[in-house]
Design an enzyme around this catalytic site. Structure first.
Site, short mmCIF file in Angstrom:
data_model
loop_
_atom_site.label_atom_id
_atom_site.label_comp_id
_atom_site.label_asym_id
_atom_site.label_seq_id
_atom_site.Cartn_x
_atom_site.Cartn_y
_atom_site.Cartn_z
N ASN A 176 41.50 32.12 38.12
CA ASN A 176 42.37 32.27 36.96
C ASN A 176 43.86 32.28 37.32
O ASN A 176 44.70 32.16 36.44
CB ASN A 176 42.02 33.56 36.21
CG ASN A 176 42.02 34.78 37.12
OD1 ASN A 176 41.25 34.85 38.07
ND2 ASN A 176 42.90 35.72 36.86
N CYS A 236 45.89 40.46 33.42
CA CYS A 236 45.07 41.67 33.48
C CYS A 236 45.47 42.57 34.63
O CYS A 236 44.92 43.64 34.80
CB CYS A 236 43.60 41.30 33.59
SG CYS A 236 43.16 39.88 32.60
C1 LIG Z 1 39.72 35.96 31.12
C2 LIG Z 1 38.77 36.14 32.22
C3 LIG Z 1 37.77 37.12 32.14
C4 LIG Z 1 37.65 38.07 30.98
O1 LIG Z 1 37.22 37.41 29.83
P1 LIG Z 1 37.22 38.15 28.40
O2 LIG Z 1 36.40 37.23 27.55
O3 LIG Z 1 38.63 38.24 27.99
O4 LIG Z 1 36.56 39.47 28.59
C5 LIG Z 1 36.88 37.20 33.19
N1 LIG Z 1 36.97 36.40 34.26
C6 LIG Z 1 37.92 35.45 34.37
C7 LIG Z 1 37.94 34.57 35.56
C8 LIG Z 1 38.85 35.29 33.35
O5 LIG Z 1 39.80 34.37 33.48
#
Ligand SMILES: *Cc1c(COP(=O)(O)O)cnc(C)c1O
Length: 385
Positions: A154, A331
């Site tokens: 991400n 996050c």
């Molecule tokens: C955004 C993300 C999450 C969390 O997803 P949500 O649907 O917002 O809970 C988990 N893992 C990765 C790699 C992400 O990019």
């Protein structure tokens, strides 16, 4: 004008997806588990159709799909559900293996499980963000229950070699969980052909609604439910199904898959344009696999750079009126990105890094604006340094 270049944090919901969800809020409001009357059966059929679309896009069967509130819940269900099922079956395997560069939605449940009798090993990544397969292989022992590896990072967009990783797991009887939140709808991903046991995805990372996602599970796999209640989804995840969101997730994935290749090609070209413009400033380095590397295994719409010789806080303060970008994961709340530090970046370098996430709405003008904004900020900061 503010250019939105933070598509790894979230993507705008496709208007066609909003339209597909519309009738399921009020007009067709029946609970799909009510079953006794026609509107409920219609809602159940809409859910089934969406499950089929989700499964097809990810190369598996509809029975594999467990609807969740997002990838965070899917990851928690996968990791805790497998550990609890191992306890119930008396399996001697307890160790959980993952990578240092995983999302917190994997690392935090792993840390929790680590405090509850499941030792965790985190394998480092190389300077380009990819795992070394020999190092990974060495971490998988007879005591290993599960390996969790993200498909696409991400922050830096690198794609881990899933086929090779799945082969390692298969040979050692280790379950493979893949967090595909950044990959589903962005790269081809055939779960069954690759040999993935569990796969998490999120609606709002692929132009779908927020608040919905799915865990795809090989049907014969034992998984202990984490939400108990009304027995929905064959008891695998209790709670009334959010029909509009499930319909939206199915629609979003089909649409993301439909324009995936063309979108990747267009965004890859814009990303290259962005990289060329930033590289020319001097002292700007890519994090992760280089975009111009041959056959580079990375997301086309991601670019993550470190700017040398500037203060990260000052840099982002200057950019924020023109660019919606991130200095790491949305996050990770202010602290320097653990992914960038895992690549060998110092705290100062990690803070002076910019993550660009391009998307469907990104235009060449957005890229020009980004280059101009970064160039002005860097020039000003270097002059005053
Ligand atoms: C955004 C993300 C999450 C969390 O997803 P949500 O649907 O917002 O809970 C988990 N893992 C990765 C790699 C992400 O990019």
């Amino acid at each position: 004008m503010l250019a939105y270049l933070d598509h790894h944090a979230t993507t705008p919901c496709d208007p066609a997806v909003v339209a597909a969800m519309a009738p399921w809020w009020s007009e067709h409001c029946a609970n799909p588990d009510s079953r006794l009357y026609r509107p409920a059966l219609e809602a159940a059929a809409a859910v089934e159709q969406a499950r089929g679309r989700i499964a097809r896009t990810l190369g598996t069967i509809p029975e594999a799909v467990i609807v969740t509130s997002g990838a965070t819940e899917a990851n928690n269900l996968a990791l805790k559900g497998c550990c609890e099922a191992a306890l119930d079956s008396g399996s001697p395997r307890r160790r959980l293996v993952s990578l240092v560069s995983e999302h917190r939605a994997v690392l935090d449940p792993l840390a929790y499980l680590g405090r509850h009798g499941f030792p965790v090993s985190l394998v480092p990544v190389q300077a380009d963000g990819l795992v070394d397969l020999h190092q990974l292989e060495a971490a998988l022992g007879d005591d290993t229950l599960l390996l969790s590896v993200m498909a696409a990072n991400n922050e830096i967009g690198v794609l881990q070699p899933l086929a090779a990783i799945a082969a390692l797991c298969r040979n050692r009887g280790v379950l493979l969980h893949v967090d595909a939140a950044q990959a589903a709808g962005h790269i081809p991903l055939a779960m069954d052909a690759l040999g993935i046991d569990l796969l998490s995805l999120s609606g709002h990372k692929c132009y779908g609604p927020k608040g919905v996602g799915a865990l795809l599970v090989r049907p014969e796999l034992r998984l202990a439910p984490q939400l108990h209640g009304g027995g929905q989804q064959e008891g695998r995840r209790a709670g009334t199904l959010p029909v509009p969101l499930v319909v939206g997730l199915g629609e979003a994935l089909v649409r993301a898959e439909a324009d995936r290749e063309a979108r990747s090609a267009r965004l890859g070209a814009l990303r290259d344009q962005l990289w060329t413009g930033l590289r020319d400033l001097g002292g700007v380095e890519v994090n992760g696999v280089a975009p111009d590397g041959a056959g580079a295994p990375r997301l086309a719409h991601n670019l993550n750079v470190t700017v040398q010789g500037v203060d990260g806080t000052q840099l982002h303060r200057r950019l924020r009126r023109q660019l919606a970008v991130s200095s790491g994961s949305a996050c990770s709340q202010g602290s320097p990105s653990p992914v960038l530090t895992a690549l060998g970046r110092s705290r100062t370098e990690a803070a002076a890094s910019i993550r660009f996430g391009l998307g469907r709405s990104t235009t060449a003008e957005d890229i020009d604006l980004a280059i101009t904004a970064v160039a002005a900020a860097v020039r000003e900061l270097r002059l005053s340094a």
